[in-house]
Write an enzyme that holds these catalytic residues in place. Structure first.
Site, short mmCIF file in Angstrom:
data_model
loop_
_atom_site.label_atom_id
_atom_site.label_comp_id
_atom_site.label_asym_id
_atom_site.label_seq_id
_atom_site.Cartn_x
_atom_site.Cartn_y
_atom_site.Cartn_z
N GLY A 46 0.79 -1.24 0.00
CA GLY A 46 0.00 0.00 0.00
C GLY A 46 0.81 1.28 0.00
CG ASP A 103 -8.43 1.26 9.24
OD1 ASP A 103 -9.13 1.28 10.25
OD2 ASP A 103 -8.95 1.18 8.10
NE ARG A 165 -2.05 -2.58 -4.59
CZ ARG A 165 -2.19 -2.79 -3.28
NH1 ARG A 165 -2.09 -1.80 -2.45
NH2 ARG A 165 -2.45 -4.00 -2.82
P1 XMP Z 1 -4.68 -1.65 9.87
O1 XMP Z 1 -6.18 -1.81 10.06
O2 XMP Z 1 -3.92 -2.90 10.23
O3 XMP Z 1 -4.53 -1.42 8.33
O4 XMP Z 1 -4.17 -0.40 10.55
C1 XMP Z 1 -3.33 -1.52 7.76
C2 XMP Z 1 -3.35 -1.90 6.31
O5 XMP Z 1 -4.64 -2.29 5.82
C3 XMP Z 1 -4.95 -1.64 4.64
N1 XMP Z 1 -6.05 -0.67 4.89
C4 XMP Z 1 -6.72 -0.05 3.97
N2 XMP Z 1 -6.59 -0.11 2.64
N3 XMP Z 1 -8.31 1.49 2.43
C5 XMP Z 1 -7.39 0.67 1.89
O6 XMP Z 1 -7.29 0.66 0.66
C6 XMP Z 1 -8.50 1.62 3.76
O7 XMP Z 1 -9.34 2.39 4.22
C7 XMP Z 1 -7.66 0.79 4.55
N4 XMP Z 1 -7.56 0.63 5.87
C8 XMP Z 1 -6.55 -0.28 6.04
C9 XMP Z 1 -3.69 -0.90 4.26
O8 XMP Z 1 -2.90 -1.67 3.38
C10 XMP Z 1 -2.97 -0.69 5.54
O9 XMP Z 1 -1.56 -0.61 5.43
#
Ligand code: XMP
Length: 182
Positions: A46, A103, A165
């Site tokens: 990402g 997130d 992406r």
């Molecule tokens: P966490 O929930 O572990 O998230 O903090 C980390 C990874 O999850 C993906 N991620 C997202 N990807 N839109 C996305 O396209 C979102 O709103 C989103 N939230 C989490 C992302 O790869 C991130 O590094």
């Protein structure tokens, strides 16, 4: 592809400006201690585009490392797993983790624990986006591009089932797109 977007949250111009500002902040933090050496660790996939832009705003010597973590299926967070370990030695070096979004924090918690165990001189984290309503207190991010609403976002490296992406802006998809099998 752009017609699949419901709304743009952050435009490409806003992103470009903020990435440069982050570069200045990061440079102020590390430039004085350049001799100690910085390794910037990009969390794939990402943060690929964000890291590529950010490093070109950092005008000092550094090394790069890559780590690959997988967590999301569609828009649902899963248990993150390490797909590819860091292949460079960061012992006694400053480490800056670069990720696209903080997130739930599960991914960065795993990455920070792995890197802390590798014996760096310091460990800091830079994220382009943070969802402040969800980001947990035990997962610090010293450099944050934008705090955003609690919606699933795509673009500028962020994906939905590996699509979008390559969108230059960051935004939210139309609800019907999330229902399609991409
Ligand atoms: P966490 O929930 O572990 O998230 O903090 C980390 C990874 O999850 C993906 N991620 C997202 N990807 N839109 C996305 O396209 C979102 O709103 C989103 N939230 C989490 C992302 O790869 C991130 O590094």
């Amino acid at each position: 592809m752009e017609s699949d977007m419901d709304r743009i949250l952050i435009s490409r111009e806003q992103i470009a400006r903020r990435v440069c500002e982050l570069g200045e902040q990061i440079s102020e933090t590390y430039a004085a201690d350049e001799q100690a050496g910085l390794t910037l660790v990009t969390v794939l996939s990402g943060s690929l585009i964000f890291a590529a832009d950010l490093i070109r705003c950092l005008p000092f010597r550094m090394k790069l490392g890559l780590i690959t973590v997988s967590s999301y299926k569609g828009t649902s967070p899963g248990q993150p797993s390490l797909i590819q370990q860091l292949k460079v030695d960061v012992r006694d070096r400053h480490v800056l983790v670069v990720d696209d979004i903080l997130d739930t924090g599960a991914t960065l918690r795993l990455v920070q624990a792995q890197l802390a165990a590798a014996g760096p001189k310091s460990l800091r984290t830079c994220v382009l986006l943070r969802k402040p309503d969800k980001a947990p207190a035990d997962v610090p991010a010293e450099f944050v591009g934008f705090d955003i609403e609690n919606s699933f976002v795509v673009g500028y490296g962020l994906d939905y089932n590996d699509h979008y992406r390559n969108l230059p802006d960051i935004g939210v998809l139309k609800p019907e797109v999330y229902e399609e099998k991409l």
